[in-house]
Write an enzyme that holds these catalytic residues in place. Structure first.
Site, PDB file in Angstrom:
ATOM      1  N   ALA A 237       0.825  -1.201   0.000  1.00 35.95           N
ATOM      2  CA  ALA A 237       0.000   0.000   0.000  1.00 35.95           C
ATOM      3  C   ALA A 237       0.866   1.260   0.000  1.00 35.95           C
ATOM      4  O   ALA A 237       1.971   1.271   0.556  1.00 35.95           O
ATOM      5  CB  ALA A 237      -0.920  -0.002   1.220  1.00 35.95           C
TER       6      ALA A 237
ATOM      7  N   GLY B  20       0.578  -5.835   0.098  1.00 35.83           N
ATOM      8  CA  GLY B  20      -0.394  -5.901  -0.989  1.00 35.83           C
ATOM      9  C   GLY B  20       0.209  -6.312  -2.314  1.00 35.83           C
ATOM     10  O   GLY B  20      -0.471  -6.865  -3.171  1.00 35.83           O
TER      11      GLY B  20
ATOM     12  N   GLU C  36       0.142  -9.928  -2.221  1.00 38.85           N
ATOM     13  CA  GLU C  36      -1.259 -10.351  -2.324  1.00 38.85           C
ATOM     14  C   GLU C  36      -1.731 -10.335  -3.776  1.00 38.85           C
ATOM     15  O   GLU C  36      -2.496 -11.214  -4.194  1.00 38.85           O
ATOM     16  CB  GLU C  36      -2.137  -9.459  -1.446  1.00 38.85           C
ATOM     17  CG  GLU C  36      -1.945  -9.735   0.042  1.00 38.85           C
ATOM     18  CD  GLU C  36      -2.760  -8.820   0.932  1.00 38.85           C
ATOM     19  OE1 GLU C  36      -3.542  -9.329   1.745  1.00 38.85           O
ATOM     20  OE2 GLU C  36      -2.611  -7.581   0.813  1.00 38.85           O
TER      21      GLU C  36
END
Length: 329
Positions: free
Chosen positions: A131, A176, A179
């Site tokens: 992020a 992220g 991810e």
């Protein structure tokens, strides 16, 4: 509407118990709605640059260049390269990047000419740092939840693309960023790449699927170990753990994983596109249920390849000892 109908049918299949296997098989007759969605949409061509291979990977700091999507042509026709391009922010996930990636995913979903997708970085040494914490620091607390939900929805849509997706990890994939890679079907990393779900260092947890996808990839115990300790592993260790399927020695240009991903996409390209899509659907849905229900899902997906022109072309090519020319019909 076709999407909703197709998903509804899959939900029905997932609820079937072993004793109701015959009913699940009959879903094949109604899977045509899903079939129409996956294969009969008119191709939507994005106005993006097209090219071959790795080549030069230019980058800039202009927000409109945060993501670059290339629909390759020639012998590589059908391969789409989605390149993250935020050098000053280490490819961190921002509001603008989420929007651009969502638009790119939607365009790919609508294009029945796409055979495979490579997700990579155009910035040397980094895949995605997670992020954008500088942007998040400026958000009001009430904005954080909705933003994380949008990022989670994007990664879910990436995972739901009907074609094979390959993450080429040539640098750090953290939080992220990892991810996003976990949502892809296949991950290839350079040996020098760094990967980890490091959110606990910030007193938060992975919020875009990491707690669910990582255990499914490497097992519950190892996933807990990596997440609890916020541990970062290199490409070689990630391969040993099963986090990536292949680790390759990094080259001087820093794109070894991308080049390996491109070679894999070229292997996928000549295969029957409807068969590939149905195989992905059967695997993804079947892995979440018991074996009997999974076999019923496989049977329902198999029923969709029987009436295709591609299946007949495959048989004819085998008989005539030539390379088949599949058209996705």
């Amino acid at each position: 509407m076709a999407v909703l109908v197709g998903r509804s049918l899959l939900v029905q299949a997932l609820r079937v118990q072993a004793a109701d296997r015959d009913r699940a098989c009959r879903l094949a007759a109604t899977f045509s709605c899903t079939n129409r969605y996956l294969f009969s949409k008119r191709a939507v061509h994005a106005s993006v640059p097209s090219g071959h291979g790795a080549g030069a990977r230019p980058y800039s700091s202009d927000a409109k260049d945060d993501l670059r999507v290339r629909y390759l042509d020639g012998e590589d026709d059908g391969i789409v390269v989605v390149g993250i391009n935020r050098p000053k922010a280490k490819n961190a996930i921002s509001k603008n990047l989420v929007k651009m990636m969502y638009d790119a995913v939607e365009n790919i979903k609508k294009n029945n000419k796409v055979r495979s997708v490579i997700l990579c970085s155009l910035v040397p040494g980094i895949f995605c740092a997670g992020a954008d914490l500088k942007e998040r620091a400026k958000m009001h607390q009430s904005e954080v939840g909705p933003f994380v939900s949008k990022a989670r929805a994007l990664i879910t849509e990436l995972g739901n693309l009907p074609v094979p997706t390959i993450a080429a990890i040539d640098g750090a994939a953290l939080g992220g960023g990892l991810e996003m890679a976990l949502a892809c079907d296949i991950r290839i990393a350079s040996n020098t790449a760094k990967m980890g779900l490091v959110e606990t260092k910030l007193a938060i947890i992975p919020g875009a699927g990491g707690t669910q996808r990582l255990p499914r990839v490497i097992g519950v115990s190892l996933a807990k170990e990596l997440i609890f300790a916020a541990r970062v592993v290199d490409g070689a260790e990630a391969c040993r753990l099963g986090l990536v399927s292949n680790s390759v020695e990094q080259n001087k240009s820093g794109d070894a994983a991308y080049l390996q991903a491109l070679e894999l996409a070229r292997e996928i390209n000549p295969q029957g596109p409807i068969a590939i899509r149905m195989a992905k659907l059967a695997i993804n849905q079947g892995i979440e249920v018991d074996l009997a229900t999974g076999l019923a899902i496989e049977e329902a997906c198999y029923a969709q390849v029987i009436p295709t022109k591609d299946r007949l072309e495959g048989l004819a090519a085998f008989k005539e000892k030539r390379r088949p020319n599949f058209k996705g019909e």
